[in-house]
Every structure is written in C-alpha cells, then in structure tokens.
Design an enzyme around this catalytic site. Sequence first.
Site, PDB file in Angstrom:
ATOM      1  N   ASP A 178       0.849  -1.190   0.000  1.00 37.02           N
ATOM      2  CA  ASP A 178       0.000   0.000   0.000  1.00 37.02           C
ATOM      3  C   ASP A 178       0.893   1.251   0.000  1.00 37.02           C
ATOM      4  O   ASP A 178       1.885   1.320   0.738  1.00 37.02           O
ATOM      5  CB  ASP A 178      -0.885  -0.004   1.248  1.00 37.02           C
ATOM      6  N   ILE A 179       0.538   2.230  -0.846  1.00 26.89           N
ATOM      7  CA  ILE A 179       1.313   3.474  -0.898  1.00 26.89           C
ATOM      8  C   ILE A 179       0.987   4.317   0.336  1.00 26.89           C
ATOM      9  O   ILE A 179      -0.183   4.564   0.642  1.00 26.89           O
ATOM     10  CB  ILE A 179       0.996   4.271  -2.181  1.00 26.89           C
ATOM     11  N   GLU A 195      -4.819   2.438  -4.086  1.00 25.18           N
ATOM     12  CA  GLU A 195      -3.365   2.417  -3.975  1.00 25.18           C
ATOM     13  C   GLU A 195      -2.854   1.083  -3.443  1.00 25.18           C
ATOM     14  O   GLU A 195      -1.735   0.983  -2.954  1.00 25.18           O
ATOM     15  CB  GLU A 195      -2.882   3.551  -3.059  1.00 25.18           C
TER      16      GLU A 195
END
Length: 411
Positions: free
Chosen positions: A292-293, A334
């Site tokens: 996950d960003i 994301e």
Amino acid sequence: MLRKVLIIEDTPTIAKVQKHIASSVGYDVDVATTLESAKRLINDHDYFCAVVDFVLPDASNGEAIPYTVKANIPTIVMTGNLESSTRDTVDKYPVIDYITKENKQAYQYLKKQLQRLPRNEQVKVLVVDDSAATRRHISSLLERHKYQVYVAGDGVEALETLNQNPDIDVIITDNEMPRMRGEELCAEIRRLYSNDDKAIIGISGTNNAYLSARFLKSGANDYLRKPFNPEEFYCRLSQNVDMLENIATIRRQANTDYLTQLPNRRYFFEHASKLLAINSRQNQSSMLAMIDIDFFKKINDQHGHDAGDKVLQSIGECFEKFFQHDLYARLGGEEFAVLFRSASSTDNMAQLEQFRLFLEKNSSSLTPYHIPFTVSIGVVDKTIESIDPLIKIADENLYTAKESGRNQIAS
C-alpha cells in the site's frame, strides 16, 4: 527501426494517399513514379513490402510486378481496373494481393493489408496434410504473407507438433489422412483448446456435401474445398486471425488495470487460486505480500489526482522490474498484491526489501511531479489453498506496518 515500404505510383494524388496510409500504420515510405526510379531505390534499400501500380510510364503492362517479386519484396498490386487480361497478368506472379482503385474502400483495404503483414510475422500456422505437394503449396501461400509455418503429415503428427509448440494459432487440416482424419483431429484439438485459443480451417478435395458441416460440428471455424482460390484462402485466414486477435484484446482489456496496465483484481484472483492449489498439492507454502502506498490521499490532496495517477503508474512500472517472475496486480486504489512463485521465503523477503528501499530512495525521480513516496508491506507465508484467508492475514500485517510507522515490512 521502422519497416520500409516502397510505393510505385505515377499519379501524385494517389501516391500521396498511399504514403499517408503507410505512414499512419508505422512504415518508413519511399515513393517512385517510374519503374526505373524504383529499381534505383531497390538497389539502395531493403523493403519490407511494396505497393505497385499496374500501369507506369515506362512499364505499361505490369512489368514492375515481376521486378519487385524477383527482388523478394512482398508485393501488393493496385490497378485502375481489373480486366481479364490484367487479371491474367497479375495471377502469374506470387503477389500478396491486388486491389482496384475504384473507391474509398480500396484504400481502407490497403491499410488493413499493411497492418496485417507485420502482425503475421508473429502468427504461427500448422499445415496438416498427407500430401507433400499440398503442404508445400499451402506453406508457400502462407510464407508469402509472412506467417510462421509448421507442417505435419497427419493428425497424430499434428498433435505432437501442437504439444511441442502450444503457441500455434491456426491449424489448417485436410480430412482424408492416415492414422487420424481431419475431423477427428478437430475434435481432439477442441478437447484441448477452445475456439478462443486456436482457429481451425478444414480443407478437403472430396465432393461430400456433408463434410463441411461435419468439420464445423467437430470444432472447425471454417472450411475450404480443394482446389481453392488463393484470394479466398487469404480472406478466410485473415478473418480467423482477426477473430483470435480481437478475442485476445478483449481478454487483455478485461484482465488489465486501465491506469497502470498491470493485471487487475479479476486476473489476480483467478490465477492466484490456480497457483495456490498447485502449491498445496505439493505441500508447499505460498508467500503473499499486500503493498500500500503511504499517505496516498495526501498526495492527491496536495498535488492533484493527475499527480496521484502518475505515482500509481510509476509504481506499476517498478512491479514489472522487481516482480517479473511472480503474480502481481493492482487490486484497487493504492493497494497492490504480489504472490511469489518461489518457495524461498528468504529470497522473497529480500526482493520485497529491495523494492521498498528502491522506492524510498528513488520515488521522487519516477514522476514529472518529483513526489517522494514510500510503501508499507504486509506479508504472509502459509500453506493454504484459498486466496481469501491469505489476503486477510496479509492485510492484518499491512495494518501493523502502517501502525508501526509505515515504510516497512510486517509479517
């Protein structure tokens, strides 16, 4: 390097249209207005194909056609009309096609042919016939259009060839053969491959009125009676290859994330289930990473959604670099996933750490917006046959990575 095409045409307006068409589909174009000027160009360049006018100032009887053919340049002939004498002259030579300059459709057809020739270089065709002469004849027709050609003498040999070359796209098979008839071969191929994967064209020299129906019911896509007209053969073949290409495009679009061009959630779940089942049968654990960003909402809020899209695209390019041998996808937003094919958890963890560290150090140079970003990663390594519980555990570990300060791996 662009493929070169030679246009031999003495009418400026027609030559201009032909040049525009060839350039629009990716060719480097030379134009000659006479046979003499064409000869000079052919001496100086290698041409992928040629578009040749039948009537030229110094070649009024189609003399340019044998010249380009003899120079081993695949040739498309364009004529103002196709009277029987003109047709007889054209038919003497192994040209790719002839097109009459009578309407706009002619130029659309020219564009299609110029698009198909480079594509055909990637298309593999298997010719199955117990007659060596027939195999040679069909192979020469195919090679003229730049197809990759395989041959087999009967159905049994054809199946062996398919087993060795599963990426063959089209099978052209005779019916009357020893060991295995063509319609039996069709049925066996359809047991192994669907209509979406391979096209089958049946051929036969018999006058049996029901054979075409038997071929089609056995799984063939098309049927031709021998001796067939080469022009019809090419049209039928092109239609079947176009069909396979359209199906492949639809599949690709259905399984690809539109923004990052990575595999999408649908593709990931379908293929992950297969990989997990194989690993489970071999009593081998499967390692899944959820990625996950960090602070992605802040990126969108501060820099705009265009910048956020560029960040997603840039991380997609990194996936192809770092995880090219593994199963990966953008699951949504994301969030991304990687299911490792390797059984070595040590190697997989090292790979993830290299990926995380690369983004930490280089992310600001990956987009035109120069936005630095990091990722948090949750990992699970477990012997299990279902993807859902594996994702649940990896998600919990991802949450731990976030809560512990982000930009780290939790397992």
